[in-house]
Design an enzyme around this catalytic site. Structure first.
Site, PDB file in Angstrom:
ATOM      1  N   HIS A  54       0.851  -1.179   0.000  1.00  0.00           N
ATOM      2  CA  HIS A  54       0.000   0.000   0.000  1.00  0.00           C
ATOM      3  C   HIS A  54       0.883   1.223   0.000  1.00  0.00           C
ATOM      4  CE1 HIS A  54      -3.129   2.833   1.184  1.00  0.00           C
ATOM      5  NE2 HIS A  54      -3.988   1.918   0.771  1.00  0.00           N
ATOM      6  N   ASP A  84      -7.972  -5.273  -0.040  1.00  0.00           N
ATOM      7  CA  ASP A  84      -8.445  -6.094  -1.153  1.00  0.00           C
ATOM      8  C   ASP A  84      -8.061  -7.561  -1.033  1.00  0.00           C
ATOM      9  OD1 ASP A  84      -9.752  -4.083  -2.567  1.00  0.00           O
ATOM     10  OD2 ASP A  84      -7.870  -3.331  -3.372  1.00  0.00           O
TER      11      ASP A  84
HETATM   12  N1  ACO Z   1       4.022  -7.659  -4.783  1.00  0.00           N
HETATM   13  C1  ACO Z   1       5.362  -7.695  -4.973  1.00  0.00           C
HETATM   14  N2  ACO Z   1       6.170  -6.637  -4.834  1.00  0.00           N
HETATM   15  C2  ACO Z   1       5.597  -5.474  -4.493  1.00  0.00           C
HETATM   16  C3  ACO Z   1       4.222  -5.366  -4.280  1.00  0.00           C
HETATM   17  C4  ACO Z   1       3.428  -6.515  -4.441  1.00  0.00           C
HETATM   18  N3  ACO Z   1       2.104  -6.467  -4.247  1.00  0.00           N
HETATM   19  N4  ACO Z   1       3.916  -4.084  -3.955  1.00  0.00           N
HETATM   20  C5  ACO Z   1       5.074  -3.419  -3.961  1.00  0.00           C
HETATM   21  N5  ACO Z   1       6.091  -4.264  -4.280  1.00  0.00           N
HETATM   22  C6  ACO Z   1       7.516  -3.923  -4.327  1.00  0.00           C
HETATM   23  C7  ACO Z   1       7.862  -3.154  -5.612  1.00  0.00           C
HETATM   24  O1  ACO Z   1       8.266  -4.037  -6.636  1.00  0.00           O
HETATM   25  C8  ACO Z   1       8.983  -2.280  -5.111  1.00  0.00           C
HETATM   26  O2  ACO Z   1      10.130  -3.070  -5.005  1.00  0.00           O
HETATM   27  P1  ACO Z   1      11.592  -2.420  -5.340  1.00  0.00           P
HETATM   28  O3  ACO Z   1      11.789  -1.363  -4.289  1.00  0.00           O
HETATM   29  O4  ACO Z   1      12.536  -3.561  -5.232  1.00  0.00           O
HETATM   30  O5  ACO Z   1      11.484  -1.846  -6.729  1.00  0.00           O
HETATM   31  C9  ACO Z   1       8.574  -1.912  -3.683  1.00  0.00           C
HETATM   32  O6  ACO Z   1       7.765  -3.026  -3.252  1.00  0.00           O
HETATM   33  C10 ACO Z   1       7.781  -0.617  -3.578  1.00  0.00           C
HETATM   34  O7  ACO Z   1       6.659  -0.714  -4.468  1.00  0.00           O
HETATM   35  P2  ACO Z   1       6.033   0.513  -5.240  1.00  0.00           P
HETATM   36  O8  ACO Z   1       5.288  -0.018  -6.413  1.00  0.00           O
HETATM   37  O9  ACO Z   1       7.094   1.537  -5.504  1.00  0.00           O
HETATM   38  O10 ACO Z   1       5.066   1.089  -4.133  1.00  0.00           O
HETATM   39  P3  ACO Z   1       3.865   2.091  -4.367  1.00  0.00           P
HETATM   40  O11 ACO Z   1       3.616   2.742  -3.087  1.00  0.00           O
HETATM   41  O12 ACO Z   1       4.109   2.939  -5.560  1.00  0.00           O
HETATM   42  O13 ACO Z   1       2.656   1.105  -4.764  1.00  0.00           O
HETATM   43  C11 ACO Z   1       0.816  -0.343  -4.627  1.00  0.00           C
HETATM   44  C12 ACO Z   1       1.648   0.730  -3.911  1.00  0.00           C
HETATM   45  C13 ACO Z   1       0.414   0.159  -6.032  1.00  0.00           C
HETATM   46  C14 ACO Z   1      -0.452  -0.594  -3.839  1.00  0.00           C
HETATM   47  C15 ACO Z   1       1.650  -1.634  -4.744  1.00  0.00           C
HETATM   48  O14 ACO Z   1       1.999  -2.110  -3.457  1.00  0.00           O
HETATM   49  C16 ACO Z   1       0.949  -2.729  -5.531  1.00  0.00           C
HETATM   50  O15 ACO Z   1       1.030  -2.754  -6.774  1.00  0.00           O
HETATM   51  N6  ACO Z   1       0.207  -3.662  -4.831  1.00  0.00           N
HETATM   52  C17 ACO Z   1      -0.555  -4.666  -5.510  1.00  0.00           C
HETATM   53  C18 ACO Z   1      -1.859  -4.069  -6.024  1.00  0.00           C
HETATM   54  C19 ACO Z   1      -2.843  -3.811  -4.897  1.00  0.00           C
HETATM   55  O16 ACO Z   1      -3.067  -4.654  -4.044  1.00  0.00           O
HETATM   56  N7  ACO Z   1      -3.467  -2.626  -4.944  1.00  0.00           N
HETATM   57  C20 ACO Z   1      -4.486  -2.238  -3.982  1.00  0.00           C
HETATM   58  C21 ACO Z   1      -3.987  -1.178  -3.046  1.00  0.00           C
HETATM   59  S1  ACO Z   1      -5.200  -0.822  -1.827  1.00  0.00           S
HETATM   60  C22 ACO Z   1      -6.294   0.156  -2.601  1.00  0.00           C
HETATM   61  O17 ACO Z   1      -6.011   0.897  -3.513  1.00  0.00           O
HETATM   62  C23 ACO Z   1      -7.646   0.049  -2.228  1.00  0.00           C
END
Ligand code: ACO
Length: 426
Positions: A304, A361
């Site tokens: 998140h 979610d």
């Molecule tokens: N699975 C695997 N790796 C992940 C995940 C995941 N679900 N989420 C983040 N990471 C990793 C990224 O690859 C990144 O790794 P790195 O630093 O080695 O490059 C690091 O964690 C940071 O991730 P970001 O994408 O930069 O974090 P951001 O804050 O931009 O994204 C997000 C947040 C979009 C929610 C992300 O965690 C994600 O894609 N999660 C899966 C989708 C999801 O569940 N979305 C619902 C969110 S809740 C809502 O909106 C209601």
């Protein structure tokens, strides 16, 4: 604590005011930065940018705390009614008994949609995604109620209208998609029971929604009711800031919610769990893929932007899944896979180091599946719950006299000025 920050740039020293919120959160006010220095700030994805002040929702992502108007999400989820939470989010405080009755009666009165709007459902293909239908229908309401274009945000007519009609729109869309006759609202039922009735009743049979399911839907909607300046809410504020009407702003918010990185993740979680189940349940192999930077796989429902600790909504939902599935005599192998994935993730350094925990979610889809909501409607359920938040945030912005149209800046990286050359000379 200092009430300003000092910025040194190009031999000049600039004092920037510091704003403090009621939970002691602090922000540097950079409103005058460009005028004084020519600089703008850069923050891709608005990771560290405050777009407004708001008194609706407080969340502390490090501590896993979420409160609406000061009330803990855990208390609201276990004790409140969705409509009283909606009232509180929109109008700023819990209603008295009299105010609550009036509010509920208004919502009852608006439960049907204009008969002509039913023709739209005939026009959509039955395979159309319910989020595109929902967004279109909510926007279409502005054509049916054109006075919304100049409506006073203080006037609750459009607010109660939308809160009521959205259920009917969602349920009619579902009935059309499966070729069933439309079921009209029953205003003797509660908000959530009425929705279940429109979704699941059939004309030839009596239908009484299961009170445990109604309770679960009530809780699910409360858990989703607001989440401060997320992608869809910021969209609602941005569109609304141009003075576009409320239906238009919320229709845009619905589309922002649809994306799998936002509310669309609940559908994506179930599709991920189904794929793991179909391939023989190799959840360990899937987790290796998620960690492999060469694969695009993500553990959907994890991570998140703001929570760097367990999302408190996910806790409530996990608990709900554990209680509701046995009550409904549902044994869902996807729940077992989800729990195995979570166990691994909570121990694995990849997830621990990145503070990746289950978000709202991760378990919600399992509950929706158990109560018979089709997978492509999971995000629609999220939208039903989020509606009071969108309305409350839109209203708060519209009532702020210092409000400005939302308009970020950019740093241009394209070609510098050059002469145009006519086609024949190129
Ligand atoms: N699975 C695997 N790796 C992940 C995940 C995941 N679900 N989420 C983040 N990471 C990793 C990224 O690859 C990144 O790794 P790195 O630093 O080695 O490059 C690091 O964690 C940071 O991730 P970001 O994408 O930069 O974090 P951001 O804050 O931009 O994204 C997000 C947040 C979009 C929610 C992300 O965690 C994600 O894609 N999660 C899966 C989708 C999801 O569940 N979305 C619902 C969110 S809740 C809502 O909106 C209601």
């Amino acid at each position: 604590m200092a009430d300003h920050a000092i910025l040194k740039y190009d031999g000049k020293e600039l004092q920037l005011p510091v704003i403090t919120g009621s939970e002691n959160e602090k922000a540097i006010d950079i409103t005058t930065l460009r005028d004084q220095t020519g600089l703008i700030t850069m923050d891709s994805g608005y990771k560290n940018t405050g777009s407004c002040t708001s008194s609706i929702t407080y969340l502390d992502g490090e501590a896993g705390v979420l409160r609406y108007r000061g009330y803990a999400i855990e208390d609201l989820a276990s004790k409140a009614q969705f409509l009283e939470v909606a009232y509180m989010i929109i109008y700023g405080r819990l209603p008295t008994e009299k105010e609550y009755t009036t509010f509920k009666n208004k919502i009852k009165r608006h439960s049907i949609i204009h008969e002509d709007m039913k023709h739209f459902f005939n026009g959509f293909p039955s395979s159309g995604h319910p989020m595109s239908i929902l967004s279109s229908m909510v926007c279409a309401l502005s054509a049916y109620y054109p006075d919304c274009i100049s409506a006073d945000p203080n006037d609750d007519l459009h607010i109660t209208r939308l809160l009521s009609k959205i259920r009917t729109i969602v349920a009619f869309g579902y009935k059309k998609s499966i070729g069933h006759p439309l079921i009209y609202p029953r205003n003797d039922l509660s908000y959530c029971a009425n929705f279940m009735h429109m979704m699941f009743a059939v004309p030839s049979e009596p239908y009484e929604p299961d009170p445990e399911v109604v309770k679960a839907v009530n809780t699910l909607l409360i858990l989703h009711a607001d989440h401060e300046q997320n992608c869809s809410t910021s969209t609602v504020r941005l569109v609304g800031s141009s003075n576009a009407n409320m239906y238009a702003a919320i229709s845009a918010g619905i589309l922002a919610l649809w994306g799998p990185l936002h509310g669309g993740a609940n559908q994506a979680v179930i599709e991920m769990l189904q794929a793991i189940h179909k391939s023989g349940g190799d959840y360990k192999g899937f987790m290796e893929k998620v960690k492999d930077k060469n694969s695009n796989a993500r553990l959907m429902g994890f991570g998140h932007r703001v929570y760097k600790n367990y999302d408190p909504r996910a806790k409530v939902l996990k608990d709900m899944a554990d209680k509701l599935l046995p009550h409904l005599k549902v044994k869902d192998p996807l729940l077992d896979i989800a729990k195995r994935l979570e166990e691994i993730a909570l121990e694995d350094p990849y997830f621990v180091e990145r503070n990746l925990y289950p978000n709202v979610d991760f378990y919600s889809g399992i509950v929706y599946r158990a109560i018979g909501i089709p997978v492509n409607m999971f995000t629609v359920m999220f939208a039903l719950g989020r509606l009071p938040g969108w309305i409350g945030q839109w209203r708060e912005m519209m009532m702020d006299p210092s409000r400005k149209i939302g308009r970020p800046r950019q740093i241009y990286t394209g070609e510098v000025a050059r002469p145009f050359v006519a086609l024949a000379d190129r």
